[in-house]
Design an enzyme around this catalytic site. Structure first.
Site, PDB file in Angstrom:
ATOM      1  N   PHE A 127      69.776 113.082  29.430  1.00 42.15           N
ATOM      2  CA  PHE A 127      70.533 112.484  30.533  1.00 42.15           C
ATOM      3  C   PHE A 127      70.145 113.199  31.824  1.00 42.15           C
ATOM      4  CE2 PHE A 127      74.023 111.879  33.496  1.00 42.15           C
ATOM      5  CZ  PHE A 127      74.157 110.499  33.443  1.00 42.15           C
ATOM      6  N   ASP A 213      65.972 120.586  33.809  1.00 43.84           N
ATOM      7  CA  ASP A 213      67.227 120.060  34.348  1.00 43.84           C
ATOM      8  C   ASP A 213      68.357 120.925  33.797  1.00 43.84           C
ATOM      9  OD1 ASP A 213      69.608 118.748  34.774  1.00 43.84           O
ATOM     10  OD2 ASP A 213      68.863 116.752  34.241  1.00 43.84           O
ATOM     11  N   LYS A 242      76.585 120.620  39.197  1.00 51.71           N
ATOM     12  CA  LYS A 242      77.859 120.893  38.522  1.00 51.71           C
ATOM     13  C   LYS A 242      78.536 122.226  38.912  1.00 51.71           C
ATOM     14  CE  LYS A 242      77.236 117.767  34.588  1.00 51.71           C
ATOM     15  NZ  LYS A 242      78.371 116.873  34.734  1.00 51.71           N
TER      16      LYS A 242
HETATM   17  N1  PLP Z   1      71.484 116.085  34.557  1.00 54.10           N
HETATM   18  C1  PLP Z   1      72.291 116.511  33.570  1.00 54.10           C
HETATM   19  C2  PLP Z   1      71.746 117.372  32.481  1.00 54.10           C
HETATM   20  C3  PLP Z   1      73.635 116.135  33.558  1.00 54.10           C
HETATM   21  O1  PLP Z   1      74.434 116.534  32.563  1.00 54.10           O
HETATM   22  C4  PLP Z   1      74.117 115.308  34.606  1.00 54.10           C
HETATM   23  C5  PLP Z   1      75.520 114.864  34.600  1.00 54.10           C
HETATM   24  O2  PLP Z   1      76.215 114.878  33.620  1.00 54.10           O
HETATM   25  C6  PLP Z   1      73.238 114.907  35.607  1.00 54.10           C
HETATM   26  C7  PLP Z   1      71.935 115.325  35.556  1.00 54.10           C
HETATM   27  C8  PLP Z   1      73.712 114.029  36.723  1.00 54.10           C
HETATM   28  O3  PLP Z   1      74.474 114.768  37.612  1.00 54.10           O
HETATM   29  P1  PLP Z   1      75.387 114.025  38.686  1.00 54.10           P
HETATM   30  O4  PLP Z   1      76.417 113.246  37.957  1.00 54.10           O
HETATM   31  O5  PLP Z   1      75.947 115.140  39.527  1.00 54.10           O
HETATM   32  O6  PLP Z   1      74.487 113.143  39.480  1.00 54.10           O
END
Ligand code: PLP
Length: 385
Positions: A127, A213, A242
């Site tokens: 994700f 990520d 986050k």
């Molecule tokens: N990358 C990862 C690993 C995530 O867990 C998330 C959100 O859960 C995101 C990216 C996306 O982040 P945002 O919701 O702040 O755009």
């Protein structure tokens, strides 16, 4: 009728106050937050030092735009680079934006190698966000459904499978591999200990960028500042969000070496990204984590929770597996458990269900008292399922 678009399906509860690990709803009922706003409020709700930083900065300066130098942004960039051994940072407002920046850097890396159609390898069940590029990078058909044509080109490979990556070494258009060190949204999927090391070796041998990520795993969630520290590696690009702002919207894309010189004036930007308010807040988050030795707490309480769960659940026929790193925890069950979400709410506990797993991302500041409540309530929920 609601004036809100129906892209969310919120539970029937509204919180009006937060303090530490607890939230209070409109009726005055108190809930233990074992999800931290999905891994965001690591230092707990309304942490006094963070509140003070926000209040004092709000009285001084909120926003100027990136057309002028921003002192707190420069200080935060230096601090993050020192912590992560990276060279420079771009600030956006979310995880998806941090990943957008990473994807654009990978494209520029491709251009610098005269590759016209750069390909990024990402993982199945990953994700990376909800923008068009990041949902295209995401390895989940549900997230992509209805939004074709997707941004090309991402090739999805199985996570934790080195062969699946080496198969693409003869594809001259590949420019990067983008991975979560631990897959969060798909249920805390932890790869083999040396998976990231092996991926990095392949990247280095092929002049690909390694993009990690760490939007969910970063800023202490796993007991280290960044999950990749467990592999003793430094990626070419690292994304954070986050936990960095403890609730104030911020995303960061950090780069190193060749990846750090690809953005030039005009190639990327964000109106709000890295403004004085969010940067001052993030700086105070990092300060508290250091001063209060929060990383040690994450490791200790993570182990405490896991041994508590194992003691109570090892003989349960309903439990398939318990997966955890620090305070990133999933308990996979052998049947559908979606109903546990509202049952937990009835027991005044906030958690998440992903697939057949219960996912817990409690605040990094939890104590054994809260850990015991989490263990007992979750075990009761499983027992009654
Ligand atoms: N990358 C990862 C690993 C995530 O867990 C998330 C959100 O859960 C995101 C990216 C996306 O982040 P945002 O919701 O702040 O755009």
């Amino acid at each position: 009728m609601s004036y809100l678009m129906s892209n969310y399906a919120p539970l029937e509860v509204t919180f009006t106050k937060g303090e530490g690990c607890y939230l209070t709803d409109t009726k005055g009922d108190k809930y233990l937050d074992a999800l931290s706003g999905v891994g965001v409020v690591g230092l707990g709700h309304c942490h006094p030092a963070i509140t003070k930083a926000i209040q004092s900065q709000a009285g001084e300066l909120l926003h100027t735009s990136n057309w002028y130098r921003i002192e707190h942004q420069e200080t935060l960039a230096k601090k993050l680079c020192q912590l992560a051994n990276m060279d420079n940072v771009f600030f956006g407002n979310s995880g998806a934006e941090a990943n957008e920046a990473a994807i654009k850097i990978a494209r520029l890396h491709g251009r610098s190698r005269n590759i016209d159609n750069p390909i990024i390898l990402t993982a199945n069940q990953s994700f990376h966000g909800r923008t068009m590029a990041t949902l295209s990078a995401t390895g989940n058909a549900k997230v992509q459904s209805g939004f074709a044509p997707l941004v090309s080109e991402f090739i999805h490979v199985d996570f934790n499978d080195i062969e699946a990556i080496t198969t693409h070494t003869n594809n001259a258009d590949v420019v990067a591999v983008m991975l979560e060190p631990i897959q969060g949204e798909s249920g805390v999927i932890i790869p083999a200990d040396d998976y990231l090391n092996q991926v990095q070796k392949i990247c280095q041998a092929n002049n690909w960028l390694l993009i990690l990520d760490e939007v969910q795993t970063g800023i202490g969630r796993t007991g280290a500042w960044f999950a990749h520290e467990y592999n003793n590696i430094t990626p070419d690009v690292l994304t954070l969000a986050k936990g960095l702002g403890n609730g104030v919207p911020i995303g960061a894309c950090l780069a190193k070496g060749k990846a750090a010189s690809l953005f030039t004036p005009g190639t990327h930007g964000s109106t709000f990204g890295g403004n004085p308010l969010v940067c001052k807040t993030a700086l105070s988050v990092l300060e508290v984590i250091e001063k209060d030795q929060i990383l040690d707490n994450v490791t200790e309480l993570g182990e405490y929770l896991i041994s508590g769960f194992k003691a109570k659940l090892s003989s349960s026929s309903k439990v398939v597996e318990i997966r955890a790193k620090g305070l990133m925890i999933a308990i996979e069950l052998n049947s559908d458990c979606a109903s546990l979400l509202t049952k937990a709410l009835d027991k005044k506990l906030l958690l998440n269900i992903t697939g057949q797993s219960i996912r817990l991302l409690p605040p990094l500041i939890i104590t054994k008292t809260e850990a015991d409540i989490i263990i007992n309530t979750v075990c009761e929920l499983i027992e009654d399922l």
